[in-house]
Design a protein around this motif. Structure first.
Motif, short mmCIF file in Angstrom:
data_model
loop_
_atom_site.label_atom_id
_atom_site.label_comp_id
_atom_site.label_asym_id
_atom_site.label_seq_id
_atom_site.Cartn_x
_atom_site.Cartn_y
_atom_site.Cartn_z
N ILE A 60 0.83 -1.21 0.00
CA ILE A 60 0.00 0.00 0.00
C ILE A 60 0.87 1.26 0.00
N TYR A 61 2.02 1.19 0.63
CA TYR A 61 2.91 2.35 0.71
C TYR A 61 3.61 2.62 -0.62
N PHE A 62 4.02 1.55 -1.32
CA PHE A 62 4.86 1.73 -2.50
C PHE A 62 4.11 1.70 -3.83
N ILE A 63 3.03 0.95 -3.94
CA ILE A 63 2.32 0.88 -5.22
C ILE A 63 0.93 1.49 -5.06
N LYS A 64 0.89 2.78 -5.20
CA LYS A 64 -0.36 3.51 -4.97
C LYS A 64 -1.41 3.20 -6.04
N ASP A 65 -0.97 2.85 -7.24
CA ASP A 65 -1.94 2.60 -8.32
C ASP A 65 -2.70 1.31 -8.12
N ASP A 66 -2.14 0.37 -7.33
CA ASP A 66 -2.79 -0.94 -7.15
C ASP A 66 -3.28 -1.15 -5.72
N ARG A 67 -3.59 -0.06 -5.04
CA ARG A 67 -4.08 -0.19 -3.66
C ARG A 67 -5.40 -0.96 -3.60
N LYS A 68 -6.22 -0.78 -4.63
CA LYS A 68 -7.51 -1.48 -4.65
C LYS A 68 -7.30 -2.98 -4.69
N SER A 69 -6.32 -3.44 -5.48
CA SER A 69 -6.03 -4.87 -5.55
C SER A 69 -5.55 -5.40 -4.21
N VAL A 70 -4.71 -4.64 -3.54
CA VAL A 70 -4.21 -5.07 -2.22
C VAL A 70 -5.35 -5.11 -1.21
N THR A 71 -6.21 -4.10 -1.26
CA THR A 71 -7.35 -4.05 -0.34
C THR A 71 -8.27 -5.24 -0.56
N ASN A 72 -8.58 -5.56 -1.80
CA ASN A 72 -9.45 -6.71 -2.10
C ASN A 72 -8.83 -8.01 -1.60
N THR A 73 -7.49 -8.13 -1.74
CA THR A 73 -6.81 -9.34 -1.26
C THR A 73 -6.92 -9.44 0.26
N LEU A 74 -6.78 -8.30 0.96
CA LEU A 74 -6.93 -8.31 2.42
C LEU A 74 -8.34 -8.69 2.85
N ILE A 75 -9.32 -8.20 2.12
CA ILE A 75 -10.72 -8.56 2.44
C ILE A 75 -10.92 -10.06 2.25
N PHE A 76 -10.35 -10.61 1.16
CA PHE A 76 -10.46 -12.04 0.90
C PHE A 76 -9.79 -12.83 2.02
N PHE A 77 -8.59 -12.36 2.47
CA PHE A 77 -7.88 -13.03 3.56
C PHE A 77 -8.71 -12.99 4.85
N ALA A 78 -9.31 -11.85 5.13
CA ALA A 78 -10.15 -11.72 6.33
C ALA A 78 -11.34 -12.68 6.26
N ALA A 79 -11.93 -12.81 5.08
CA ALA A 79 -13.05 -13.74 4.92
C ALA A 79 -12.61 -15.18 5.18
N CYS A 80 -11.39 -15.51 4.74
CA CYS A 80 -10.87 -16.85 5.01
C CYS A 80 -10.68 -17.09 6.51
N GLN A 81 -10.24 -16.05 7.23
CA GLN A 81 -10.08 -16.19 8.68
C GLN A 81 -11.43 -16.35 9.38
N VAL A 82 -12.43 -15.71 8.87
CA VAL A 82 -13.78 -15.90 9.43
C VAL A 82 -14.23 -17.35 9.24
N ILE A 83 -13.93 -17.91 8.04
CA ILE A 83 -14.27 -19.31 7.77
C ILE A 83 -13.48 -20.23 8.71
N ALA A 84 -12.19 -19.87 8.94
CA ALA A 84 -11.38 -20.67 9.86
C ALA A 84 -11.96 -20.64 11.27
N LEU A 85 -12.41 -19.45 11.72
CA LEU A 85 -13.04 -19.34 13.04
C LEU A 85 -14.34 -20.16 13.10
N LEU A 86 -15.07 -20.12 11.97
CA LEU A 86 -16.31 -20.90 11.90
C LEU A 86 -16.01 -22.39 12.00
N SER A 87 -14.89 -22.82 11.40
CA SER A 87 -14.52 -24.24 11.50
C SER A 87 -14.25 -24.63 12.94
N GLY A 88 -13.64 -23.69 13.73
CA GLY A 88 -13.40 -23.97 15.15
C GLY A 88 -14.70 -24.12 15.91
N LEU A 89 -15.68 -23.27 15.61
CA LEU A 89 -16.97 -23.38 16.30
C LEU A 89 -17.67 -24.68 15.93
#
Length: 509
Positions: A31-60
């Motif tokens: 995010i600091y160095f490639i300002k033109d592709d911040r949207k791509s990085v943000t979308n990847t972080l959202i996808f990673f967060a969704a995966c962690q939610v699924i991982a938490l759901l697997s624990g439950l």
């Protein structure tokens, strides 16, 4: 309390802290160095967060003793998290690390490596899950053949896009011309290439079409700046010489400060064709900004028009109609009189005719013929026999001797009012030197037949002309052979009688 402990223990593994820290550091760095592709990085972080939610759901789910469902959710979360990390690593490698060492691979190369890493990661996880990879590969071979046959066009476009980027046929930012469409390449995707036109249209070209058909990349030449040659067309009447037109236009354009017109190569004006009663010219210049072709053409066209207007050269239109002009005798007489005066004035300035009377000059003027030569024309060839002389009224010509080894030695440069070929007209002798037009040249030509009547009416004129011819010949010999004054006098004496005899014999006096 035991339920939540079981869920957290199943969700949070030994490697979880390392994974979270790695993802956060990669994301912050990107995010600091490639300002033109911040949207791509943000979308990847959202996808990673969704995966962690699924991982938490697997624990439950595991805490509720649904072991198979928990394992399924956990494996999906691990595969998704791995894909997110691969994506972030790909961005780091292709957007930051490689450009820092001056390597800029095509975007499609990044996609290929990332997709291969995705597939490898998925196969590794499936093997951990207990699946037989050998049977998967055997089955996928048949599936691949069926998919390849049914998706020929799509695969052709994908491979075409890969080839376009790998061999640098076109690059983003290039201006291309496909048939009659001109535009700038803004993106090269897997299936298609996007081209924006000057009309604010985005044209989608299938990559296979660009690979199969011819297209032009505008303004690109190896080792040169990006610039595109343009032509401004205009017509001029045939009564104006090409030298006058090209000089007037080129001087103006070369000195003018016109935006988006390159100084090198310099603009040049050329005669392209003669048709339908007009001479068609093209001013060729090099455009530096392909997006501003029409405005620059308009500016250059106006400069061409004003330069011709200042030079008194009117534009002409192609002759489409028949014009009937009734000219009376008075008008024709005025034209003839004006031309006769011009010819008489020219003859009076010629040394060879200095001893002729006004009536003789008038009679001679009536017999002059207009002759025009383009730059580079040989007007007279050394050794040729021609019974006429030329009087230059406009332009310059070079007199030179052809040496035995095939070279040439410049003797003189002739300008307006100069004449040459007098020995051929007066004695019939072959040309002693060659004459070439160094610019466009306008001449009057005088034949032996035109001069014969005057010579026979006044035979004494032969002696006077002989004196002038001897002076010119000895003067030329003096320049060529560096003769001293005594030698020059001897040459005059020895050549005078011989030359006079030759003139009288040639004219039958």
């Amino acid at each position: 309390m035991v339920f939540w402990q079981t869920a957290i223990q199943y969700f949070w593994r030994d490697e979880s802290l390392v994974v979270f820290i790695s993802v956060l550091l990669l994301s912050f760095w990107l995010i600091y160095f490639i300002k033109d592709d911040r949207k791509s990085v943000t979308n990847t972080l959202i996808f990673f967060a969704a995966c962690q939610v699924i991982a938490l759901l697997s624990g439950l789910v595991h805490a509720m003793n649904y072991t198979f469902a928990a394992a399924l959710f956990h494996e999906a979360a691990v595969i998704g998290s791995g894909i997110a990390i691969i994506r972030l690593c790909g961005l780091m490698a292709f957007r930051i690390i490689l450009p820092s060492v001056r390597l800029q691979p095509p975007r499609i190369t990044e996609d290929i490596f990332v997709i291969i890493a995705y597939l490898a990661w998925c196969l590794v996880r499936l093997s951990y899950a207990g699946l037989d990879l050998g049977s998967i590969v055997a089955t996928s071979a048949m599936i691949t053949a069926v998919v390849a046959f049914s998706m020929q066009d799509t695969l052709g476009n994908i491979l075409g896009g890969l080839a376009l980027q790998l061999d640098n046929s076109i690059e983003i930012g290039d201006w291309i011309k496909v048939d009659d469409l001109v535009g700038r390449v803004v993106d090269i995707r897997w299936r298609s290439t996007l081209v924006e036109t000057r009309n604010w249209e985005t044209v989608v070209f299938p990559n296979s079409q660009l690979m199969k058909n011819k297209f032009l990349v505008l303004g690109r030449r190896s080792g040169h700046p990006s610039q595109w040659r343009r032509c401004i067309w205009f017509n001029v009447g045939l009564n104006t010489t090409p030298r006058q037109v090209t000089r007037a236009v080129e001087e103006t354009i070369s000195q003018a400060d016109i935006s988006n017109v390159a100084k090198s190569p310099a603009p040049n004006c050329v005669l392209m064709e003669i048709d339908k009663g007009v001479a068609r010219y093209a001013l060729r210049y090099w455009l530096t900004d392909m997006a501003l072709d029409d405005p620059t053409d308009a500016a250059v066209r106006w400069h061409v028009y004003t330069s011709l207007e200042r030079a008194g050269i009117p534009l002409a239109v192609e002759m489409q109609n028949i014009h009937y002009v009734k000219e009376n005798e008075k008008y024709e007489g005025a034209i003839h009189q004006r031309e006769a005066q011009q010819r008489l004035k020219t003859l009076k300035n010629v040394e060879l005719f200095a001893n002729m009377t006004n009536d003789e000059l008038i009679a001679l003027a009536e017999r002059l013929k207009y002759a025009q030569f383009a730059k580079g024309n040989i007007i007279s060839r050394q050794g040729a026999v021609a019974h006429w002389l030329y009087i230059i009224i406009n332009g310059e010509a070079e007199v030179y001797l052809e040496t035995p080894d095939g070279g040439r030695r410049t003797v003189n440069v002739l300008g307006r009012g100069s004449f040459f070929g007098e020995m051929g007209m007066m004695t019939g002798a072959p040309r002693s030197a060659s004459v070439i037009a160094t610019t466009d040249v306008e001449c009057y030509r005088l034949d032996k037949e035109a001069f014969a009547g005057i010579m026979q009416a006044r035979p004494g004129l032969a002696d006077e002309i002989t004196h002038i011819l001897i002076e010119r010949r000895v003067q030329l010999d003096s320049v060529l052979h560096h003769l001293d004054e005594q030698t020059r006098r001897q040459e005059k004496s020895s050549q005078r009688n011989e030359l006079l005899v030759n003139i009288k014999r040639f004219f039958g006096l």
